[in-house]
Motif scaffolding. Structure first.
Motif, mmCIF file in Angstrom:
data_model
loop_
_atom_site.group_PDB
_atom_site.id
_atom_site.type_symbol
_atom_site.label_atom_id
_atom_site.label_comp_id
_atom_site.label_asym_id
_atom_site.label_seq_id
_atom_site.Cartn_x
_atom_site.Cartn_y
_atom_site.Cartn_z
ATOM 1 N N LYS A 239 0.752 -1.048 -0.131
ATOM 2 C CA LYS A 239 0.380 0.212 0.075
ATOM 3 C C LYS A 239 1.002 1.527 0.168
ATOM 4 O O LYS A 239 0.598 2.131 -0.977
ATOM 5 N N ARG A 274 -8.023 -3.755 -5.529
ATOM 6 C CA ARG A 274 -8.761 -2.664 -4.775
ATOM 7 C C ARG A 274 -8.046 -2.103 -3.582
ATOM 8 O O ARG A 274 -7.870 -1.331 -2.874
ATOM 9 N N SER A 275 -7.507 -3.738 -2.482
ATOM 10 C CA SER A 275 -7.350 -3.635 -0.895
ATOM 11 C C SER A 275 -6.401 -3.417 -1.186
ATOM 12 O O SER A 275 -5.714 -2.054 0.225
ATOM 13 N N ASN A 277 -4.935 -0.685 -3.202
ATOM 14 C CA ASN A 277 -4.893 0.611 -3.195
ATOM 15 C C ASN A 277 -3.979 0.535 -5.384
ATOM 16 O O ASN A 277 -3.035 1.946 -5.467
ATOM 17 N N GLY A 280 -6.396 1.447 -8.980
ATOM 18 C CA GLY A 280 -6.812 3.010 -9.894
ATOM 19 C C GLY A 280 -5.462 2.761 -10.951
ATOM 20 O O GLY A 280 -5.789 4.238 -11.317
ATOM 21 N N ASP A 287 -11.810 3.810 -10.912
ATOM 22 C CA ASP A 287 -11.293 3.869 -9.517
ATOM 23 C C ASP A 287 -12.359 5.245 -9.206
ATOM 24 O O ASP A 287 -12.808 5.156 -7.962
ATOM 25 N N GLN A 288 -11.883 6.083 -9.254
ATOM 26 C CA GLN A 288 -13.003 7.452 -8.824
ATOM 27 C C GLN A 288 -14.023 7.239 -8.509
ATOM 28 O O GLN A 288 -14.491 7.893 -7.366
ATOM 29 N N LEU A 290 -16.328 4.277 -8.283
ATOM 30 C CA LEU A 290 -16.279 3.155 -7.522
ATOM 31 C C LEU A 290 -16.584 4.231 -6.315
ATOM 32 O O LEU A 290 -16.474 3.499 -5.018
ATOM 33 N N ASN A 291 -15.192 4.945 -5.443
ATOM 34 C CA ASN A 291 -15.399 5.939 -4.182
ATOM 35 C C ASN A 291 -16.032 6.668 -4.321
ATOM 36 O O ASN A 291 -16.045 7.354 -3.304
ATOM 37 N N GLN A 292 -17.118 6.654 -5.350
ATOM 38 C CA GLN A 292 -17.963 8.103 -4.972
ATOM 39 C C GLN A 292 -19.605 7.035 -4.613
ATOM 40 O O GLN A 292 -19.565 5.979 -4.370
ATOM 41 N N ASP A 293 -20.006 7.501 -3.264
ATOM 42 C CA ASP A 293 -21.435 7.095 -2.901
ATOM 43 C C ASP A 293 -22.250 7.773 -3.327
ATOM 44 O O ASP A 293 -23.720 8.496 -3.710
ATOM 45 N N GLN A 297 -22.047 5.053 -8.746
ATOM 46 C CA GLN A 297 -21.372 3.915 -7.946
ATOM 47 C C GLN A 297 -21.910 2.440 -8.160
ATOM 48 O O GLN A 297 -21.329 1.665 -8.157
#
Length: 474
Positions: A239, A274-275, A277, A280, A287-288, A290-293, A297
Motif C-alpha cells: 500500500k 482494490r484492497s 490501492n 486505480g 476507481d474514482q 467506485l469511491n463515490q457514494d 457507483q
C-alpha cells in the motif's frame, strides 16, 4: 502425477544431498538444497518436448541450462505446467548462434525466444548483481541503468546461477531443474514455501518493489492463481509503495491487465487490487467513480463484477473471450457520465455527443493502459450497438443482427438489463433473445409488432428541383 510435493519434502525438514549426508533443509544461494530424482515429482514426461530440445542443445553446446520458475513450481503443486522458461549461462548472442529459430527481444531485459510454430520457449541468461558488475558495464546504459527511485531500467548484467537465483522475485520461482542429472536445485527454500503455499519475496521487499513495481501485481496474481497466501513481510509495503505503479509504461500495464483479468481469476484479482490501492493505476476514472457514494457507483460495481464473473466462467469452460468486452464494461458508466455532462452544455446530436464523450474518455484511459487499436474498435462497436439494438423498426433489426460484433453487443445488453433491471431494457433483451431463435418469417412479424421510438420516423425525401436552364452571371 506419481508423486506429490508433500512426499517430496521429508517430514522433519531434512533431505539427502548428493553425498548421502543428512542436512537441515535450509537453502542458501551459495549452497542450494538439491533434490534427487526420487525426491521430487518433476518429470520430463510433463514438459514440453520443445523445451527439452532447447535444454539438450544448450547442454550439448557446452552450456548449463535449467528449466526454471513456473514450470518447476507448477509440477511441484500438482498442476499442469504451461510455462517452460529456461535459464542458462549462455549469453543471448551465444544462444542465437545455436538456434536458427531464435530471435532476441527486449532492451530492459534481454531475452531469447526460440520459436517452434505457435510455441515459444523463453531463454534468459543468468542475471548477476549490478554491484558486482565491472565499472565499464555499470557505465553502459544498454547494460545497466537505474532510475532515481531505484527502478531498474536496464538489467543486462550477467552472472552465475547462484546470483540468478538471488535476483529472482519469489522463493517459489527460484527452483531449477536440470535435464542432465534430473535434480531440482532450490536456492531460497522455495520447495518448503510451495508446500506451505506461501508467496515470499527474495530479499528486502521494499528494495525489490522499487526495482520493479510490477512485482506487487505478480504477488497478487500468484496468490490468486495458485491459491496461496502472501507472507506478511511481502505484503506489508505494498500500500505504501503503490504510487510506484505510476512509473510503469502504459504498454506494459496492458500486458499485466491481460494476466490479471483474462486468466480466469478476474474477480479475485480485482478485489485484491482494490484492497492494496493498485486498481486505480489500471482504470483511474473507474476507481474514482467506485469511491463515490452514488447510484452510478452501485451500477458500476455490480456491472463490473457481473462482467468479470462471466469472463471467468468462459475461460474456465475454455470459451473464447476478448479483452475488449471487459474494457467496454469497465468504462461504460464513466462514458455515460461524460455523455450526460456534454448534453447539458451543448446542442449536439446524440451521435455527435457519443463521439465527443468517446474522444474524452479513451485518450484518458490510454494514458494508463495502452489498449491496441484492434480492441479499441471492438469496444466502440459494442457501445454503438447498444443504441442500434434499441432501434428495431423496418430493416434496422436485420442490419443490426448481421453486424460482425452483434453477439458481443447482445451479451453486453443482457448484462445491462440484469443490472439496471428497467422494464424497457428487460423487454429489449428478451426481444433480441427471441429474435435469434425464430424463423425469418417470425422475425418479420416481430418487427411489425415493434413500436417505433417517438420521432424516429423518417420523412420522405423531397424531390430535388431541376436546375433552371437560365443562369445569372454576377
Amino acid at each position: 502425477m506419481r508423486k506429490t510435493i508433500a512426499k517430496a519434502i521429508p517430514k522433519k525438514d531434512t533431505i539427502k544431498n548428493t553425498r548421502n549426508k543428512t542436512t537441515v533443509a535450509t537453502a542458501s544461494f551459495d549452497k542450494p538444497l538439491i533434490f534427487s530424482r526420487d525426491q521430487h515429482p518433476v518429470s520430463r514426461k510433463l514438459m514440453s518436448p520443445n523445451a527439452l530440445k532447447v535444454l539438450y542443445r544448450l547442454n550439448k553446446g557446452g552450456f548449463d541450462a535449467y528449466l526454471v520458475g513456473g514450470g518447476v513450481r507448477d509440477i511441484l503443486l500438482g498442476l499442469k505446467p504451461k510455462d517452460f522458461d529456461i535459464a542458462t549461462n549462455a549469453t543471448p548472442d551465444e544462444i542465437k548462434a545455436l538456434f536458427r529459430n531464435c530471435r532476441l527481444i527486449g532492451r530492459r531485459f534481454r531475452l531469447a525466444h526460440i520459436v517452434f510454430g505457435r510455441e515459444i520457449i523463453e531463454v534468459a541468461t543468468f542475471r548477476g548483481h549490478h554491484e558486482n558488475a565491472s565499472k565499464e558495464e555499470r557505465n553502459c546504459t544498454k547494460t545497466s541503468k537505474q532510475s532515481d527511485a531505484g527502478m531498474l531500467l536496464r538489467d543486462n548484467i550477467y552472472g552465475s546461477i547462484n546470483e540468478d537465483a538471488e535476483r529472482r522475485d519469489f522463493t517459489i520461482n527460484a527452483l531449477y531443474y536440470s535435464a542432465k542429472d534430473f535434480k531440482v536445485y532450490d536456492f531460497a527454500n522455495g520447495v518448503q514455501d510451495v508446500k506451505d503455499k506461501v508467496i515470499r519475496l527474495i530479499g528486502d521487499p521494499e528494495t525489490r518493489y522499487r526495482e520493479d513495481p510490477v512485482r506487487m501485481l505478480r504477488a497478487i496474481r500468484f496468490a490468486t492463481k495458485l491459491d496461496m497466501q502472501i507472507s506478511d513481510s511481502t505484503k506489508a509495503p505494498i500500500k505504501e509503495l503503490s504510487s510506484l505503479m505510476a512509473n510503469i509504461p502504459a504498454a506494459r500495464l496492458f500486458e499485466e491487465f491481460l494476466k490479471m483479468f483474462i486468466s480466469g481469476k478476474a474477480v479475485a484479482n480485482f478485489e485484491q487490487l482494490r484492497s492494496y490501492n493498485l486498481f486505480g493505476y489500471f482504470f483511474p476514472a473507474v476507481d474514482q467513480a467506485l469511491n463515490q457514494d452514488t447510484q452510478e457507483q452501485d451500477f458500476l460495481l455490480d456491472f463490473i463484477m457481473l462482467a468479470m464473473e462471466n469472463t471467468d466462467k468462459r475461460i474456465i469452460n475454455e470459451q473464447r473471450v476478448t479483452p475488449a468486452f471487459l474494457f467496454a464494461a469497465m468504462l461504460w458508466y464513466p462514458l455515460q457520465k461524460h455523455i450526460q455532462q456534454i448534453k447539458v452544455t451543448t446542442q449536439l446530436t446524440p451521435q455527435d455527443v457519443f463521439f465527443a464523450a468517446l474522444n474524452e474518455i479513451m485518450p484518458e484511459q490510454q494514458r494508463s493502459i495502452a489498449i491496441p487499436k484492434r480492441f479499441q474498435a471492438v469496444i466502440k462497436d459494442i457501445w454503438i450497438l447498444q443504441e442500434k439494438l434499441g432501434r428495431r423498426d423496418g430493416k434496422r433489426a436485420f442490419k443490426t443482427f448481421e453486424h460482425a460484433k452483434f453477439r458481443a453487443g447482445y451479451d453486453f445488453l443482457l448484462l445491462r438489463a440484469q443490472i439496471e433491471a428497467t422494464p424497457e431494457l428487460i423487454e429489449l433483451a428478451q426481444w433480441w433473445t427471441d429474435f435469434q431463435e425464430v424463423s425469418d418469417e417470425a422475425r418479420l412479424q416481430m418487427i411489425k409488432g415493434v413500436r417505433s421510438p417517438q420521432g424516429s420516423k423518417r420523412r420522405s425525401p423531397k424531390k430535388r428541383r431541376k436546375p433552371s436552364a437560365k443562369t445569372t452571371e454576377s
